[in-house]
Design a protein around this motif. Structure first.
Motif, PDB file in Angstrom:
ATOM      1  N   UNK A  27      -2.936  -8.808  -4.898  1.00 22.32           N
ATOM      2  CA  UNK A  27      -3.085  -8.706  -3.449  1.00 22.32           C
ATOM      3  C   UNK A  27      -3.877  -7.474  -3.042  1.00 22.32           C
ATOM      4  N   UNK A  28      -4.128  -6.573  -3.967  1.00 25.23           N
ATOM      5  CA  UNK A  28      -4.826  -5.327  -3.685  1.00 25.23           C
ATOM      6  C   UNK A  28      -6.138  -5.307  -4.456  1.00 25.23           C
ATOM      7  N   UNK A  29      -7.216  -4.977  -3.770  1.00 23.49           N
ATOM      8  CA  UNK A  29      -8.538  -4.910  -4.394  1.00 23.49           C
ATOM      9  C   UNK A  29      -8.732  -3.522  -5.007  1.00 23.49           C
ATOM     10  N   UNK A 382      10.525  -0.209  10.369  1.00 22.45           N
ATOM     11  CA  UNK A 382       9.089  -0.051  10.574  1.00 22.45           C
ATOM     12  C   UNK A 382       8.285  -0.394   9.341  1.00 22.45           C
ATOM     13  N   UNK A 383       8.734   0.084   8.189  1.00 20.54           N
ATOM     14  CA  UNK A 383       7.996  -0.171   6.957  1.00 20.54           C
ATOM     15  C   UNK A 383       8.094  -1.631   6.532  1.00 20.54           C
ATOM     16  N   UNK A 384       9.284  -2.223   6.686  1.00 25.08           N
ATOM     17  CA  UNK A 384       9.431  -3.651   6.358  1.00 25.08           C
ATOM     18  C   UNK A 384       8.475  -4.492   7.189  1.00 25.08           C
ATOM     19  N   UNK A 385       8.344  -4.144   8.469  1.00 25.07           N
ATOM     20  CA  UNK A 385       7.465  -4.906   9.351  1.00 25.07           C
ATOM     21  C   UNK A 385       6.006  -4.812   8.926  1.00 25.07           C
ATOM     22  N   UNK A 386       5.579  -3.606   8.551  1.00 24.81           N
ATOM     23  CA  UNK A 386       4.184  -3.409   8.138  1.00 24.81           C
ATOM     24  C   UNK A 386       3.912  -4.140   6.820  1.00 24.81           C
ATOM     25  N   UNK A 387       4.833  -4.030   5.886  1.00 23.79           N
ATOM     26  CA  UNK A 387       4.662  -4.694   4.589  1.00 23.79           C
ATOM     27  C   UNK A 387       4.576  -6.205   4.772  1.00 23.79           C
ATOM     28  N   UNK A 388       5.419  -6.737   5.648  1.00 24.25           N
ATOM     29  CA  UNK A 388       5.401  -8.176   5.913  1.00 24.25           C
ATOM     30  C   UNK A 388       4.121  -8.596   6.628  1.00 24.25           C
ATOM     31  N   UNK A 389       3.723  -7.825   7.634  1.00 23.92           N
ATOM     32  CA  UNK A 389       2.532  -8.168   8.413  1.00 23.92           C
ATOM     33  C   UNK A 389       1.288  -8.261   7.544  1.00 23.92           C
ATOM     34  N   UNK A 390       1.177  -7.361   6.563  1.00 23.78           N
ATOM     35  CA  UNK A 390      -0.025  -7.325   5.733  1.00 23.78           C
ATOM     36  C   UNK A 390       0.184  -8.002   4.371  1.00 23.78           C
ATOM     37  N   UNK A 408       5.677  -2.194  -5.684  1.00 22.32           N
ATOM     38  CA  UNK A 408       5.950  -3.385  -6.498  1.00 22.32           C
ATOM     39  C   UNK A 408       6.771  -4.323  -5.627  1.00 22.32           C
ATOM     40  N   UNK A 409       6.476  -5.599  -5.665  1.00 16.82           N
ATOM     41  CA  UNK A 409       7.186  -6.538  -4.799  1.00 16.82           C
ATOM     42  C   UNK A 409       8.640  -6.698  -5.225  1.00 16.82           C
ATOM     43  N   UNK A 424      -2.494   4.392  -8.812  1.00 20.21           N
ATOM     44  CA  UNK A 424      -3.586   4.709  -7.898  1.00 20.21           C
ATOM     45  C   UNK A 424      -3.264   4.313  -6.463  1.00 20.21           C
ATOM     46  N   UNK A 425      -2.407   3.298  -6.274  1.00 22.90           N
ATOM     47  CA  UNK A 425      -2.082   2.852  -4.916  1.00 22.90           C
ATOM     48  C   UNK A 425      -1.143   3.839  -4.212  1.00 22.90           C
ATOM     49  N   UNK A 426      -0.030   4.239  -4.812  1.00 25.72           N
ATOM     50  CA  UNK A 426       0.791   5.264  -4.143  1.00 25.72           C
ATOM     51  C   UNK A 426       0.083   6.594  -3.997  1.00 25.72           C
ATOM     52  N   UNK A 427      -0.813   6.922  -4.916  1.00 20.49           N
ATOM     53  CA  UNK A 427      -1.592   8.151  -4.757  1.00 20.49           C
ATOM     54  C   UNK A 427      -2.445   8.080  -3.503  1.00 20.49           C
ATOM     55  N   UNK A 428      -3.057   6.933  -3.267  1.00 23.73           N
ATOM     56  CA  UNK A 428      -3.842   6.759  -2.049  1.00 23.73           C
ATOM     57  C   UNK A 428      -2.953   6.880  -0.814  1.00 23.73           C
ATOM     58  N   UNK A 429      -1.777   6.297  -0.865  1.00 23.27           N
ATOM     59  CA  UNK A 429      -0.844   6.411   0.257  1.00 23.27           C
ATOM     60  C   UNK A 429      -0.471   7.870   0.497  1.00 23.27           C
ATOM     61  N   UNK A 430      -0.259   8.620  -0.567  1.00 25.23           N
ATOM     62  CA  UNK A 430       0.060  10.053  -0.452  1.00 25.23           C
ATOM     63  C   UNK A 430      -1.081  10.800   0.229  1.00 25.23           C
ATOM     64  N   UNK A 431      -2.324  10.483  -0.137  1.00 23.87           N
ATOM     65  CA  UNK A 431      -3.481  11.112   0.500  1.00 23.87           C
ATOM     66  C   UNK A 431      -3.529  10.787   1.989  1.00 23.87           C
TER      67      UNK A 431
END
Length: 476
Positions: A27-29, A382-390, A408-409, A424-431
């Motif tokens: 799901x992630x490019x 809030x986070x559940x809503x964003x994760x579901x929306x996207x 991870x799902x 690399x994905x959580x690192x990007x989120x941290x940035x």
């Protein structure tokens, strides 16, 4: 844009690295992740030039330019100038809502008036005597009330607490072997610096993990006395006892917090206790991270299982170096009888116990835990809503003052599950959070700590930043 060749960094993975044999979720490019990471790293470095200067200068007197290797993280360390309430400011003048909170220490927030008053008062009357003071017993009595352990001794860190717990267990049982959980970190003493996030090519089979030293300098004899088992696997623990009759204790984080947050399965902690006791061993809870943060009595209270020894530090000290071990009467009697040595010049230091007393009796009240729960509910929703929306393959988990996003799902039950996560994905989120005024603990774990001084507006900032991250990550 990772740290350049002139940087003092050692051989740490770059932001674009992934675990061997792993790839980002379908799901992630990955190209999108790399593109956004390069952009966010450029912004991060541009806004923290004074931190970079201090870091590079510090390498002349400190290895890697920092006082602890945990503080040297990509793309560079952030040097903090001051903190007040739920906010901190770095040396470049950047202001942040602090979700890092000193690796889980500052649940009181920064410069809390009650803690400041207690420490200032104590400082004016003397800061160290190496003699007992009245606050020592007051803190011990409050810990007894919260954790149902009748006897306590003080230390100066989580490392010292788990070190003393190991010695107590060995002295009480007359045995030497320890069982620990794969990927749990229990401080930097040799007895337990084993299989702390071991490399996949070294960790061995899932049903019989290898005991892997964390680094050079750890005697092989220490490593050979540690048997490693996966978290949430009672069968593996039973097999360990069937192969060894010299096990003194099972040492476990009741909630794993070295790889995000990993909850115990229903009945797991009680099962660990029962297996250990059936074989004459003790159960040690390392509650350095969970103690007083996920409930007034930590994981012991939240999950209804009382260990034989509990190790505390971090949040009980209001921001001062601290630690404590509590245990059963008969176990702690090994200290009373002089069979086990437990000592330290700074144990029960007056400044520390003054801060601890204020933290436990004045700050971390029932109202504080209601506040944590309300903020956690806001974050979770809030986070559940964003994760579901996207439609993101992530999930959020909150426990009072502690929480995380796991990239991870599916639920993570142990270290092997965690290895599925592309860091690399959580690192990007941290940035994203760092560049948008939220300071997070570094690393792929995305583990936060709230304080009593955090507001709804503070948690909304985190949620809004995460929403921007999610939109950018999934945009064409």
């Amino acid at each position: 844009m990772s740290a350049d060749a002139s940087s003092p960094r050692g051989p740490w993975p770059t932001s674009s690295s992934s675990p061997p044999g792993r790839s980002t979720s379908s799901a992630i490019d990955p190209k999108r992740v790399a593109e956004l990471t390069e952009r966010e790293e450029r912004e991060f470095l541009a806004k923290r030039q004074r931190s970079r200067e201090l870091w590079q200068g510090a390498t002349h007197s400190m290895p890697r330019g920092v006082p602890s290797s945990f503080q040297d993280t990509p793309p560079q360390p952030v040097f903090i100038d001051r903190g007040q309430g739920s906010h901190v400011w770095d040396v470049d003048g950047n202001e942040y809502v602090d979700f890092h909170n000193g690796f889980g220490v500052m649940v009181v927030g920064h410069a809390h008036p009650s803690v400041v008053a207690a420490v200032n008062d104590r400082m004016a009357r003397g800061s160290h005597f190496a003699q007992p003071v009245a606050e020592d017993a007051a803190v011990a009595e409050e810990l007894t009330r919260r954790f149902s352990q009748p006897q306590w001794r003080f230390t100066n860190s989580g490392t010292e607490s788990t070190l003393d717990a190991v010695r107590l267990a060995r002295g009480f049982t007359g045995r030497e072997r320890l069982v620990k959980i794969e990927a749990s970190y229990h401080g930097h003493h040799d007895s337990l610096m084993v299989s702390v996030e071991p490399a996949p090519d070294l960790m061995g089979p899932v049903d019989h993990p290898n005991s892997v030293p964390y680094c050079e300098g750890i005697p092989r004899a220490n490593v050979d006395l540690v048997t490693v088992v996966p978290f949430n696997d009672l069968d593996a623990l039973e097999r360990a006892f069937s192969h060894h009759d010299d096990i003194a204790a099972v040492v476990v984080e009741p909630v794993m917090m070295n790889i995000g947050i990993v909850l115990p399965d229903d009945g797991y902690l009680a099962g660990v206790r029962d297996i250990a006791h059936r074989h004459g061993a003790l159960l040690v809870f390392d509650e350095v991270k969970t103690g007083v943060t996920i409930a007034p009595g930590g994981a012991s209270e939240r999950f209804g299982v009382t260990p034989d020894i509990v190790c505390l530090a971090k949040a009980i000290g209001g921001g001062l170096p601290c630690g404590a071990i509590g245990g059963r009467e008969d176990v702690m009697a090994t200290i009373t009888d002089g069979r086990v040595a437990q000592m330290g010049t700074f144990n029960g230091n007056p400044l520390t116990t003054a801060a601890s007393r204020a933290t436990l009796l004045e700050v971390l009240t029932p109202g504080a835990y209601a506040h944590f729960d309300a903020l956690a509910e806001e974050l979770q929703g809030g986070l559940d809503g964003i994760i579901s929306e996207h439609d993101l393959p992530f999930h959020a988990l909150t426990l009072a003052a502690r929480g995380c996003v796991t990239y991870r799902k599916e639920k993570v039950r142990n270290y092997r599950d965690y290895l599925d996560i592309d860091k690399s994905v959580p690192y990007l989120s941290w940035l994203y959070q760092s560049n948008r005024e939220v300071l997070m603990a570094p690393g792929a774990e995305e583990n936060w700590t709230l304080s009593v001084q955090h507001s709804e507006a503070d948690v909304r900032r985190y949620i809004d930043n995460f929403a921007e991250f999610a939109r950018d990550l999934t945009s064409a």
